[in-house]
Design a protein around this motif. Sequence first.
Motif, short mmCIF file in Angstrom:
data_model
loop_
_atom_site.label_atom_id
_atom_site.label_comp_id
_atom_site.label_asym_id
_atom_site.label_seq_id
_atom_site.Cartn_x
_atom_site.Cartn_y
_atom_site.Cartn_z
N LEU A 79 0.97 -0.98 0.24
CA LEU A 79 0.07 0.27 -0.07
C LEU A 79 0.73 0.50 0.13
CD1 LEU A 79 -2.72 -0.91 2.36
CD2 LEU A 79 -2.87 -1.55 -0.12
N TYR A 80 2.28 1.17 1.00
CA TYR A 80 3.50 1.94 0.41
C TYR A 80 3.98 2.31 0.06
CZ TYR A 80 -0.08 2.41 4.51
OH TYR A 80 -1.26 3.08 5.35
N LYS A 81 4.79 3.18 -0.52
CA LYS A 81 5.75 3.20 -1.55
C LYS A 81 7.41 2.33 -0.82
CE LYS A 81 7.34 5.19 -4.41
NZ LYS A 81 7.13 4.41 -6.13
N ASP A 82 7.80 1.74 -1.27
CA ASP A 82 9.18 0.84 -0.23
C ASP A 82 9.86 1.45 -1.78
OD1 ASP A 82 10.86 -0.34 0.27
OD2 ASP A 82 8.88 -1.95 1.18
N PRO A 83 10.94 2.65 -1.48
CA PRO A 83 12.40 2.38 -2.47
C PRO A 83 12.90 1.48 -2.57
CG PRO A 83 11.23 4.42 -1.15
CD PRO A 83 10.51 3.58 -0.08
N VAL A 84 13.66 0.87 -1.42
CA VAL A 84 14.71 -0.40 -1.29
C VAL A 84 14.17 -1.34 -1.69
CG1 VAL A 84 15.39 -1.20 0.41
CG2 VAL A 84 15.24 1.22 1.49
N ALA A 85 13.13 -1.66 -1.49
CA ALA A 85 12.81 -3.06 -2.16
C ALA A 85 12.38 -2.37 -3.86
CB ALA A 85 11.42 -3.43 -1.64
N GLU A 86 11.91 -1.76 -4.41
CA GLU A 86 12.23 -0.71 -5.74
C GLU A 86 13.02 -1.37 -6.09
OE1 GLU A 86 9.76 2.47 -6.42
OE2 GLU A 86 7.84 1.62 -5.31
N GLU A 87 14.31 -0.65 -5.80
CA GLU A 87 15.59 -0.79 -5.52
C GLU A 87 16.21 -2.43 -6.02
OE1 GLU A 87 17.27 1.84 -7.42
OE2 GLU A 87 19.10 0.45 -7.36
N ALA A 88 16.24 -3.03 -4.68
CA ALA A 88 17.09 -4.56 -4.69
C ALA A 88 16.10 -4.75 -6.08
CB ALA A 88 16.28 -5.12 -4.41
N LEU A 89 15.02 -4.76 -6.46
CA LEU A 89 14.35 -5.77 -7.68
C LEU A 89 14.21 -5.64 -8.44
CD1 LEU A 89 11.63 -7.67 -7.89
CD2 LEU A 89 10.42 -6.12 -7.77
N ARG A 90 14.80 -3.98 -8.98
CA ARG A 90 15.31 -3.20 -9.67
C ARG A 90 16.63 -4.40 -10.81
NH1 ARG A 90 12.51 1.73 -10.43
NH2 ARG A 90 14.16 2.54 -8.41
N GLN A 91 17.42 -4.06 -9.63
CA GLN A 91 18.99 -4.71 -9.25
C GLN A 91 19.06 -5.95 -10.06
OE1 GLN A 91 21.51 -3.99 -6.40
NE2 GLN A 91 21.19 -1.42 -6.38
N MET A 92 18.06 -6.30 -9.75
CA MET A 92 17.70 -7.92 -10.00
C MET A 92 16.85 -7.95 -11.59
SD MET A 92 16.82 -10.07 -6.92
CE MET A 92 16.13 -8.98 -6.28
N GLY A 93 16.52 -6.76 -11.43
CA GLY A 93 16.22 -7.20 -13.28
C GLY A 93 14.29 -7.39 -13.15
N GLY A 94 14.09 -6.99 -12.04
CA GLY A 94 12.12 -7.29 -12.14
C GLY A 94 11.48 -5.52 -12.35
N SER A 95 10.51 -5.98 -12.12
CA SER A 95 9.79 -4.55 -11.78
C SER A 95 7.98 -4.89 -11.35
CB SER A 95 9.53 -4.17 -13.34
OG SER A 95 7.85 -3.45 -13.07
N GLY A 96 8.54 -3.65 -9.67
CA GLY A 96 7.55 -3.69 -9.15
C GLY A 96 6.20 -3.09 -9.17
N GLN A 97 6.32 -2.94 -10.77
CA GLN A 97 4.56 -1.81 -11.28
C GLN A 97 3.62 -2.69 -11.08
OE1 GLN A 97 5.08 1.65 -11.54
NE2 GLN A 97 7.54 0.82 -11.08
N ARG A 98 2.91 -2.10 -10.19
CA ARG A 98 0.82 -2.78 -10.34
C ARG A 98 0.30 -2.78 -11.72
NH1 ARG A 98 -2.06 -2.31 -4.47
NH2 ARG A 98 -0.28 -1.27 -4.22
#
Length: 291
Positions: A272-291
């Motif tokens: 429900l809330y933004k989580d820049p740390v998790a978003e960045e971690a996911l980006r570095q693993m080649g994923g995207s957290g977009q809904r």
Amino acid sequence: MESIDTRDTHDVVVIGTGSAASSVATRCRAADWRVAVVDARPFGGTCALRGCDKKKVLVGAAELVDGGRRMTGKGVRSAEVRIDWAELMRFKRTFTDPVSENSERRFARAGIETFHGRARFVDGRAISEAAYKDGQQILNNWGAPADQIVGPRADLLNRYGIQAVVMNTFEYNTGGIYALAMALAKAPSSDWQLVYDDEQAMVFLRHPPAGTPVFSDRVQRVLDHLDTECTANIQHSPLAYLCARTMGDYWMRARDMPRARRMLQLYLEHALYKDPVAEEALRQMGGSGQR
Ligand SMILES: Cc1cc2nc3c(=O)[nH]c(=O)nc-3n(C[C@H](O)[C@H](O)[C@H](O)COP(=O)(O)OP(=O)(O)OC[C@H]3O[C@@H](n4cnc5c(N)ncnc54)[C@H](O)[C@@H]3O)c2cc1C
């Protein structure tokens, strides 16, 4: 309230008189068991006395007034629609007041004995505050290695003589893992065995009856179970998504990036809330957290 020990007089004592308790009590009585019910509050339970029925009427009245106000001047004339609280309460009481007496009469007619008061187990195994705290200590083993059957956890398992553990593996409000599952998985197989595992629960037995199939890969089972249970739980309860953050972190530390990516993706899809740390971690693993 006087103290009544029902161990020899009843086959089952049902705590509460709401919908759940009533259905258990009447079915046990129909099977000719000696049954009693006990409730600390007026008989009838939450739904009939304080929940569903009352809510529907009160919310219904509020919606009616609100709807009238919203539509005024849009084809509806509702100047007279307002809540008369005293009258509404009188109406509410017409269906809540008889509940307790009717409920008690129904139990009596079915041959179910009724007690008023707060029930507690005499051997302290449940619903006492101390037993609750002991349960939490068994789950988490604070002050000792969380993933081992040692220290306070070992003492309590022995003190309560616990032979079977049926558990899920997350505290879903915080997303924390109950370390007990891993501790039981790592314990010597002469102490504990894993005999059942599905997406909701695991069952460990201290001494499975002879011939019971057991899982030999307990640690791997628990790890797989954590992902499976968390994923299934989010499907049913999308707001309980924090377990996926926990598992994402866990798999990142374990350097299992495909699993880390999957769980962080799941988390970010529901967060429900933004989580820049998790978003960045996911980006570095080649994923995207977009809904
Ligand atoms: C405001 C509100 C609105 C709701 N609306 C709906 C709805 O529209 N639809 C719906 O499906 N559900 C609704 N619910 C949920 C529904 O009320 C509950 O799911 C249902 O009442 C649960 O039934 P139960 O028998 O498990 O417990 P309860 O009906 O809560 O009964 C538990 C009983 O156990 C007693 N008790 C507990 N501990 C002890 C003890 N140690 N000793 C003695 N007695 C004890 C309590 O006094 C209580 O009477 C609503 C709940 C609330 C609060």
